[in-house]
Design a protein around this motif. Sequence first.
Motif, PDB file in Angstrom:
ATOM      1  N   GLY A  86       0.779  -1.232   0.000  1.00  0.00           N
ATOM      2  CA  GLY A  86       0.000   0.000   0.000  1.00  0.00           C
ATOM      3  C   GLY A  86       0.809   1.279   0.000  1.00  0.00           C
ATOM      4  N   LEU A  87       2.113   1.176  -0.205  1.00  0.00           N
ATOM      5  CA  LEU A  87       2.965   2.361  -0.061  1.00  0.00           C
ATOM      6  C   LEU A  87       2.525   3.521  -0.952  1.00  0.00           C
ATOM      7  CD1 LEU A  87       5.412   3.741   1.189  1.00  0.00           C
ATOM      8  CD2 LEU A  87       6.851   2.633  -0.554  1.00  0.00           C
ATOM      9  N   ASP A  88       2.089   3.249  -2.171  1.00  0.00           N
ATOM     10  CA  ASP A  88       1.687   4.333  -3.064  1.00  0.00           C
ATOM     11  C   ASP A  88       0.525   5.145  -2.494  1.00  0.00           C
ATOM     12  OD1 ASP A  88       1.923   5.484  -5.953  1.00  0.00           O
ATOM     13  OD2 ASP A  88      -0.221   5.118  -5.675  1.00  0.00           O
ATOM     14  N   ASP A  89      -0.281   4.530  -1.654  1.00  0.00           N
ATOM     15  CA  ASP A  89      -1.464   5.213  -1.129  1.00  0.00           C
ATOM     16  C   ASP A  89      -1.162   6.195  -0.003  1.00  0.00           C
ATOM     17  OD1 ASP A  89      -3.458   4.268  -2.831  1.00  0.00           O
ATOM     18  OD2 ASP A  89      -3.584   2.365  -1.759  1.00  0.00           O
ATOM     19  N   ILE A  90       0.131   6.421   0.274  1.00  0.00           N
ATOM     20  CA  ILE A  90       0.474   7.522   1.186  1.00  0.00           C
ATOM     21  C   ILE A  90       0.379   8.871   0.482  1.00  0.00           C
ATOM     22  CG2 ILE A  90       1.991   6.055   2.571  1.00  0.00           C
ATOM     23  CD1 ILE A  90       4.382   7.557   1.223  1.00  0.00           C
ATOM     24  N   ARG A  91       0.078   8.895  -0.823  1.00  0.00           N
ATOM     25  CA  ARG A  91       0.100  10.144  -1.579  1.00  0.00           C
ATOM     26  C   ARG A  91      -0.752  11.264  -0.969  1.00  0.00           C
ATOM     27  NH1 ARG A  91      -1.502   9.001  -7.397  1.00  0.00           N
ATOM     28  NH2 ARG A  91      -2.524   7.187  -6.477  1.00  0.00           N
ATOM     29  N   PRO A  92      -1.999  11.002  -0.537  1.00  0.00           N
ATOM     30  CA  PRO A  92      -2.770  12.115   0.047  1.00  0.00           C
ATOM     31  C   PRO A  92      -2.092  12.736   1.265  1.00  0.00           C
ATOM     32  CG  PRO A  92      -4.205  10.268  -0.465  1.00  0.00           C
ATOM     33  CD  PRO A  92      -2.795   9.767  -0.624  1.00  0.00           C
ATOM     34  N   PHE A  93      -1.447  11.888   2.082  1.00  0.00           N
ATOM     35  CA  PHE A  93      -0.718  12.415   3.233  1.00  0.00           C
ATOM     36  C   PHE A  93       0.482  13.234   2.767  1.00  0.00           C
ATOM     37  CE2 PHE A  93      -2.521   8.364   5.026  1.00  0.00           C
ATOM     38  CZ  PHE A  93      -3.442   8.970   5.864  1.00  0.00           C
ATOM     39  N   PHE A  94       1.217  12.723   1.778  1.00  0.00           N
ATOM     40  CA  PHE A  94       2.382  13.434   1.252  1.00  0.00           C
ATOM     41  C   PHE A  94       1.985  14.782   0.663  1.00  0.00           C
ATOM     42  CE2 PHE A  94       4.763  14.357  -2.699  1.00  0.00           C
ATOM     43  CZ  PHE A  94       5.964  14.747  -2.121  1.00  0.00           C
ATOM     44  N   PHE A  95       0.898  14.843  -0.097  1.00  0.00           N
ATOM     45  CA  PHE A  95       0.488  16.095  -0.726  1.00  0.00           C
ATOM     46  C   PHE A  95       0.159  17.161   0.320  1.00  0.00           C
ATOM     47  CE2 PHE A  95      -1.221  13.391  -4.466  1.00  0.00           C
ATOM     48  CZ  PHE A  95       0.042  13.349  -5.027  1.00  0.00           C
ATOM     49  N   ARG A  96      -0.362  16.742   1.472  1.00  0.00           N
ATOM     50  CA  ARG A  96      -0.714  17.697   2.536  1.00  0.00           C
ATOM     51  C   ARG A  96       0.447  17.999   3.467  1.00  0.00           C
ATOM     52  NH1 ARG A  96      -5.557  14.600   2.780  1.00  0.00           N
ATOM     53  NH2 ARG A  96      -4.821  13.526   4.654  1.00  0.00           N
ATOM     54  N   GLN A  97       1.288  16.997   3.721  1.00  0.00           N
ATOM     55  CA  GLN A  97       2.280  17.099   4.796  1.00  0.00           C
ATOM     56  C   GLN A  97       3.718  17.219   4.311  1.00  0.00           C
ATOM     57  OE1 GLN A  97      -0.184  13.569   7.087  1.00  0.00           O
ATOM     58  NE2 GLN A  97       1.996  13.722   7.464  1.00  0.00           N
ATOM     59  N   GLY A  98       4.010  16.701   3.138  1.00  0.00           N
ATOM     60  CA  GLY A  98       5.392  16.562   2.700  1.00  0.00           C
ATOM     61  C   GLY A  98       5.873  15.142   2.917  1.00  0.00           C
ATOM     62  N   ASN A  99       7.185  14.964   2.916  1.00  0.00           N
ATOM     63  CA  ASN A  99       7.786  13.629   2.988  1.00  0.00           C
ATOM     64  C   ASN A  99       7.275  12.837   4.189  1.00  0.00           C
ATOM     65  OD1 ASN A  99       9.211  14.842   0.943  1.00  0.00           O
ATOM     66  ND2 ASN A  99      11.234  14.322   1.751  1.00  0.00           N
ATOM     67  N   ILE A 100       7.019  11.547   3.964  1.00  0.00           N
ATOM     68  CA  ILE A 100       6.526  10.668   5.016  1.00  0.00           C
ATOM     69  C   ILE A 100       7.686   9.806   5.513  1.00  0.00           C
ATOM     70  CG2 ILE A 100       4.872   8.867   5.627  1.00  0.00           C
ATOM     71  CD1 ILE A 100       3.594  11.559   4.863  1.00  0.00           C
ATOM     72  N   PRO A 101       8.014   9.841   6.801  1.00  0.00           N
ATOM     73  CA  PRO A 101       9.087   8.996   7.327  1.00  0.00           C
ATOM     74  C   PRO A 101       8.710   7.512   7.291  1.00  0.00           C
ATOM     75  CG  PRO A 101       8.640  10.852   8.799  1.00  0.00           C
ATOM     76  CD  PRO A 101       7.513  10.797   7.815  1.00  0.00           C
ATOM     77  N   VAL A 102       9.659   6.682   6.899  1.00  0.00           N
ATOM     78  CA  VAL A 102       9.494   5.233   6.983  1.00  0.00           C
ATOM     79  C   VAL A 102      10.663   4.671   7.782  1.00  0.00           C
ATOM     80  CG1 VAL A 102       8.199   5.065   4.836  1.00  0.00           C
ATOM     81  CG2 VAL A 102      10.665   4.742   4.792  1.00  0.00           C
ATOM     82  N   PHE A 103      10.373   3.628   8.549  1.00  0.00           N
ATOM     83  CA  PHE A 103      11.351   2.997   9.430  1.00  0.00           C
ATOM     84  C   PHE A 103      11.403   1.519   9.063  1.00  0.00           C
ATOM     85  CE2 PHE A 103       9.497   6.640  11.430  1.00  0.00           C
ATOM     86  CZ  PHE A 103      10.524   7.260  12.115  1.00  0.00           C
ATOM     87  N   ALA A 104      12.581   1.039   8.656  1.00  0.00           N
ATOM     88  CA  ALA A 104      12.667  -0.338   8.177  1.00  0.00           C
ATOM     89  C   ALA A 104      14.104  -0.818   8.157  1.00  0.00           C
ATOM     90  CB  ALA A 104      12.076  -0.445   6.765  1.00  0.00           C
ATOM     91  N   HIS A 105      14.261  -2.134   8.188  1.00  0.00           N
ATOM     92  CA  HIS A 105      15.554  -2.775   7.963  1.00  0.00           C
ATOM     93  C   HIS A 105      16.052  -2.394   6.574  1.00  0.00           C
ATOM     94  CE1 HIS A 105      18.448  -6.013   7.274  1.00  0.00           C
ATOM     95  NE2 HIS A 105      18.369  -6.341   8.557  1.00  0.00           N
ATOM     96  N   ASN A 106      17.363  -2.301   6.410  1.00  0.00           N
ATOM     97  CA  ASN A 106      17.932  -1.930   5.117  1.00  0.00           C
ATOM     98  C   ASN A 106      17.490  -2.885   4.005  1.00  0.00           C
ATOM     99  OD1 ASN A 106      19.817  -0.377   3.375  1.00  0.00           O
ATOM    100  ND2 ASN A 106      20.918  -2.315   3.305  1.00  0.00           N
ATOM    101  N   ARG A 107      17.364  -4.157   4.323  1.00  0.00           N
ATOM    102  CA  ARG A 107      16.907  -5.122   3.327  1.00  0.00           C
ATOM    103  C   ARG A 107      15.506  -4.790   2.826  1.00  0.00           C
ATOM    104  NH1 ARG A 107      15.784  -8.940   6.546  1.00  0.00           N
ATOM    105  NH2 ARG A 107      13.546  -8.721   6.198  1.00  0.00           N
TER     106      ARG A 107
END
Length: 258
Positions: A86-107
């Motif tokens: 679902g990563l693409d569906d962060i777009r509405p949040f990005f358009f309002r807020q700017g970059n969205i932080p993600v936290f994950a293992h490098n892999r």
Amino acid sequence: MINNLRITFLGTGTSQGIPIIGSTHPVCLSDNPKDKRLRVSVLLSWGKYNYVIDCGPDFRQQMLRSNVDHLDGILYTHEHSDHTAGLDDIRPFFFRQGNIPVFAHNRVVQSLKKRFDYIFQEENKYPGAPTVDINLVKNNEPFLIGDRKVTPINVLHNKLQVFGYRIGDFTYLTDVKTVMPEEIEKIKGSKVIVVSALRIEPHISHFNLEEALRFIKEVNPEKAYLTHISHLLGFHDEVEKMLPNNVHLAYDNLTITI
């Protein structure tokens, strides 16, 4: 003063969800709303903050259903599609807020870059694509989300490394088959834990119900909730009656507060 942590179960189903497309299994045909499960994810809310753990293929529907109007970040457990699609569906949040932080293992980050290359492009990027800020999660290195510390819990999903997360008195573990003793020590003392329990029969990469209950007994929280549930676990109301008093089946839209 730190606000209470509110956990909303956005989805509690396994990779195919319940009902499974085209299935005539009795659980898939159930009219009980608690037997209808989107792909697994939780929303963590406190004060002004909203974070999700995992962002699967039902993310848009989950955000609309829970009326989430802003998102402060995504914590990923691992790279499988039911946790990332679902990563693409962060777009509405990005358009309002700017970059969205993600936290994950490098892999996991490298997997996302392959699957969602247009999101991570640095040159000639499509203007409608969202942008994320990458925060690498490493074993034994706690990090902050908002004003809360997160402790990564390193577990195995068959042979695949997966991160669970402890935030204060709450621990979330999904897609887990093996938890080493040093990681169990990080979990002990949690008031509430969430852990996957796929089905009754054993599985190569997931706790079944017996294994999940054994793990809960060892960790000994005040309450535990089972998630990442398949139709093969059985009807929600029937399974709930079988569980110890401090253990419950999670269901979509369930909200608890710690």
